[in-house]
Design an enzyme around this catalytic site. Sequence first.
Site, mmCIF file in Angstrom:
data_model
loop_
_atom_site.group_PDB
_atom_site.id
_atom_site.type_symbol
_atom_site.label_atom_id
_atom_site.label_comp_id
_atom_site.label_asym_id
_atom_site.label_seq_id
_atom_site.Cartn_x
_atom_site.Cartn_y
_atom_site.Cartn_z
ATOM 1 N N CYS A 95 9.599 1.647 3.382
ATOM 2 C CA CYS A 95 10.514 0.551 3.730
ATOM 3 C C CYS A 95 11.921 1.096 3.923
ATOM 4 O O CYS A 95 12.779 0.407 4.459
ATOM 5 C CB CYS A 95 10.504 -0.509 2.648
ATOM 6 S SG CYS A 95 11.174 0.107 1.118
ATOM 7 N N PHE A 111 0.808 -1.228 0.000
ATOM 8 C CA PHE A 111 0.000 0.000 0.000
ATOM 9 C C PHE A 111 0.838 1.273 0.000
ATOM 10 O O PHE A 111 0.356 2.334 -0.373
ATOM 11 C CB PHE A 111 -0.943 0.005 1.221
ATOM 12 C CG PHE A 111 -0.262 0.391 2.518
ATOM 13 C CD1 PHE A 111 -0.046 1.726 2.844
ATOM 14 C CD2 PHE A 111 0.193 -0.566 3.412
ATOM 15 C CE1 PHE A 111 0.593 2.097 4.021
ATOM 16 C CE2 PHE A 111 0.835 -0.212 4.592
ATOM 17 C CZ PHE A 111 1.028 1.127 4.893
ATOM 18 N N SER A 134 5.411 -7.047 3.219
ATOM 19 C CA SER A 134 5.989 -7.385 4.522
ATOM 20 C C SER A 134 6.759 -8.717 4.442
ATOM 21 O O SER A 134 6.503 -9.540 3.563
ATOM 22 C CB SER A 134 4.881 -7.478 5.565
ATOM 23 O OG SER A 134 3.939 -8.447 5.155
ATOM 24 N N LYS A 189 -1.206 -6.962 -9.321
ATOM 25 C CA LYS A 189 -2.172 -7.104 -8.224
ATOM 26 C C LYS A 189 -1.768 -6.070 -7.186
ATOM 27 O O LYS A 189 -0.903 -6.297 -6.345
ATOM 28 C CB LYS A 189 -2.085 -8.523 -7.650
ATOM 29 C CG LYS A 189 -3.335 -9.037 -6.958
ATOM 30 C CD LYS A 189 -3.810 -8.215 -5.796
ATOM 31 C CE LYS A 189 -3.054 -8.361 -4.522
ATOM 32 N NZ LYS A 189 -3.402 -7.350 -3.498
ATOM 33 N N GLU A 215 -4.989 -3.736 -2.003
ATOM 34 C CA GLU A 215 -6.436 -3.470 -1.989
ATOM 35 C C GLU A 215 -6.766 -2.235 -1.148
ATOM 36 O O GLU A 215 -7.905 -1.795 -1.105
ATOM 37 C CB GLU A 215 -7.203 -4.705 -1.504
ATOM 38 C CG GLU A 215 -6.899 -5.184 -0.089
ATOM 39 C CD GLU A 215 -5.676 -6.113 0.005
ATOM 40 O OE1 GLU A 215 -4.648 -5.835 -0.646
ATOM 41 O OE2 GLU A 215 -5.746 -7.090 0.766
ATOM 42 N N GLU A 266 9.402 -4.324 12.875
ATOM 43 C CA GLU A 266 9.076 -3.166 12.028
ATOM 44 C C GLU A 266 7.739 -2.571 12.502
ATOM 45 O O GLU A 266 6.731 -3.269 12.552
ATOM 46 C CB GLU A 266 8.942 -3.622 10.568
ATOM 47 C CG GLU A 266 8.648 -2.473 9.620
ATOM 48 C CD GLU A 266 8.461 -2.926 8.171
ATOM 49 O OE1 GLU A 266 7.783 -3.942 7.944
ATOM 50 O OE2 GLU A 266 8.991 -2.251 7.275
HETATM 51 P P1 NAD Z 1 1.588 -6.668 2.975
HETATM 52 O O1 NAD Z 1 2.630 -7.721 3.005
HETATM 53 O O2 NAD Z 1 0.471 -6.733 3.962
HETATM 54 O O3 NAD Z 1 0.860 -6.679 1.518
HETATM 55 C C1 NAD Z 1 1.595 -6.661 0.343
HETATM 56 C C2 NAD Z 1 0.790 -7.368 -0.743
HETATM 57 O O4 NAD Z 1 0.568 -8.720 -0.350
HETATM 58 C C3 NAD Z 1 -0.579 -6.752 -0.988
HETATM 59 O O5 NAD Z 1 -0.837 -6.717 -2.366
HETATM 60 C C4 NAD Z 1 -1.534 -7.697 -0.257
HETATM 61 O O6 NAD Z 1 -2.795 -7.767 -0.867
HETATM 62 C C5 NAD Z 1 -0.816 -9.019 -0.328
HETATM 63 N N1 NAD Z 1 -1.096 -9.863 0.844
HETATM 64 C C6 NAD Z 1 -1.331 -9.439 2.123
HETATM 65 N N2 NAD Z 1 -1.546 -10.478 2.936
HETATM 66 C C7 NAD Z 1 -1.433 -11.594 2.179
HETATM 67 C C8 NAD Z 1 -1.541 -13.008 2.453
HETATM 68 N N3 NAD Z 1 -1.797 -13.463 3.680
HETATM 69 N N4 NAD Z 1 -1.358 -13.856 1.438
HETATM 70 C C9 NAD Z 1 -1.092 -13.419 0.204
HETATM 71 N N5 NAD Z 1 -0.987 -12.100 -0.121
HETATM 72 C C10 NAD Z 1 -1.152 -11.210 0.851
HETATM 73 O O7 NAD Z 1 2.340 -5.269 3.015
HETATM 74 P P2 NAD Z 1 1.704 -3.805 3.135
HETATM 75 O O8 NAD Z 1 1.163 -3.625 4.504
HETATM 76 O O9 NAD Z 1 0.821 -3.525 1.972
HETATM 77 O O10 NAD Z 1 3.014 -2.913 2.932
HETATM 78 C C11 NAD Z 1 3.887 -2.600 3.970
HETATM 79 C C12 NAD Z 1 5.078 -3.543 4.003
HETATM 80 O O11 NAD Z 1 5.757 -3.522 2.756
HETATM 81 C C13 NAD Z 1 6.126 -3.152 5.025
HETATM 82 O O12 NAD Z 1 6.585 -4.310 5.683
HETATM 83 C C14 NAD Z 1 7.232 -2.518 4.197
HETATM 84 O O13 NAD Z 1 8.510 -2.567 4.773
HETATM 85 C C15 NAD Z 1 7.150 -3.350 2.977
HETATM 86 N N6 NAD Z 1 7.772 -2.683 1.841
HETATM 87 C C16 NAD Z 1 8.993 -3.135 1.443
HETATM 88 C C17 NAD Z 1 9.643 -2.507 0.413
HETATM 89 C C18 NAD Z 1 10.991 -2.983 -0.030
HETATM 90 O O14 NAD Z 1 11.424 -2.534 -1.055
HETATM 91 N N7 NAD Z 1 11.659 -3.876 0.675
HETATM 92 C C19 NAD Z 1 9.043 -1.420 -0.230
HETATM 93 C C20 NAD Z 1 7.790 -0.999 0.187
HETATM 94 C C21 NAD Z 1 7.160 -1.644 1.232
#
Ligand code: NAD
Length: 497
Positions: A281, A149, A226, A173, A176, A382
């Site tokens: 991140c 997000f 994450s 994808k 959401e 985090e």
């Molecule tokens: P998230 O992991 O909750 O979601 C990321 C994606 O995975 C979304 O599209 C979501 O729909 C999907 N998803 C969520 N839960 C899932 C599940 N149980 N099974 C399958 N798919 C699932 O992350 P977020 O809250 O949207 O974003 C924040 C996180 O992203 C933080 O941990 C941040 O550090 C990380 N991030 C990392 C970088 C990097 O380059 N390393 C960059 C940006 C964000």
Amino acid sequence: MKLIEHFVNGKIIPGSSDKKGKVYNPATGEQESEVRLASKSDLNGAVEIAKKAFETWSIKPALQRARIIFKFKELIEKNSDELTKLIVSEHGKVYEDARGSLTRGLEVVEFACGIPHLLKGEFSENVGTNVDSWSIRQPLGVVAGITPFNFPAMVPMWMFPIAIACGNTFILKPSEKDPSCAIRLAELLSEAGLPEGVFNVINGDKEAVDAILENKDIKAVSFVGSTPIAKYIYENSAKNEKRVQALGGAKNHLVVMPDCDLDGAVNGLMGAAYGSAGERCMAQSVAVAVGDIGDQLVSRLSKKAEALKVGPGMDKASEMGPLVTKEHLEKVTSYVDLGVKEGAKLVVDGRGLKLQGYENGFYIGGCLFDHVNKDMRIYKEEIFGPVLSVVRVKTFEDAAKLINDHEYGNGVSIYTRDGDAGRTFASKIQVGMVGINVPIPVPMAFHSFGGWKRSLFGDSGMHGMEGIKFYTKLKTVTSRWPSGVRSNAEFVMPTMK
Ligand code: NAD
């Protein structure tokens, strides 16, 4: 209420599932729209279309693909205000920050415009007598991106401009929580002349993600999010024989050496810890105060953190916007509660912030902890909010050990005037992206972005030449044209004579 649908085969299409998610405006706390969450069959249908589109897109000359990408670049510039407002309205970050993130995405589009040059292979004449050898890179097929997000434009743009420039077709994808930007980008790609089916957006949750992981026609998955989900994506992509890059979470440290320009370090920390409400991140969530600099550092930081202007992202006076959702606000607040319980000193408390006229918005003020130690959960985990922890250590070596022992290794910085300290730090630190007197060392589009340790699963980072390699497979051709004399069959391992 507005319903955000999928974008497949060059147009918005309704999904087959009744499942919908809620999309909020974090500044007001009001639900602004709904998003359709895809079923497995929605995803599979989009992949069929992308697979068909690959047949013609992949053989289009790279120069022609580049011209469409170039037109897309112009359309992003023309529509940058609208795209920025979309980011602000669903994510909550302040306008100029959102605009900056769009620019960082645009830079990858600019990089992808050079695809005819970037795809040039290697050629060796006469590797054996009258035998030539060359290598080329060819696209993979249908590839997918699953994005978080916190950067609804930039992170997808780390992926798809390069993937499609290389000749792949793409299924995005998006998160959401803020899906509108992805749909608008898809429309602009169509306007730029991208053939139908080359770029598709499927909105959804875990069901759509699992359908991506299981679909045999998806050849590669790029993920950012994450760490637990990154690991899940990595394992399941590999199990299903897909190429995968899965970028995860972070806990980034900024080391403040006693000899540094302290004003520079404090200003750097303020932007890096509280910018985008810490939902980056590459946010610097730990300041490591070395030697006797701790008291001065905390005193200067606390004054600035207390003075932070928190407000709606569209208000020009705001330096920091709200968090993305009520649930995330509760999570961040609970971490601040935990830090107090764990015995860290809460120097600035941003909890319970209510803004007049925006009482239901997801706001929290900047929080600053002092005397945090390596065993506390607020240090290890985090938080992904505007919470900065100061850890005090005696020496440079202690600082480096602290960082190297951490499970995450995304970004890190050091502020110092000592060239030897800076150089040793860059060489020895176990982190993928390093800053020296630079607070957020995000690599430019023509370098590559990626952390180490549990911040990245897979072998390659995003964009730059790592991106080109990820989205193409290598083919090496060895060729000889007979010049009248036919050789006899050989049954030993060929060596070049
Ligand atoms: P998230 O992991 O909750 O979601 C990321 C994606 O995975 C979304 O599209 C979501 O729909 C999907 N998803 C969520 N839960 C899932 C599940 N149980 N099974 C399958 N798919 C699932 O992350 P977020 O809250 O949207 O974003 C924040 C996180 O992203 C933080 O941990 C941040 O550090 C990380 N991030 C990392 C970088 C990097 O380059 N390393 C960059 C940006 C964000």
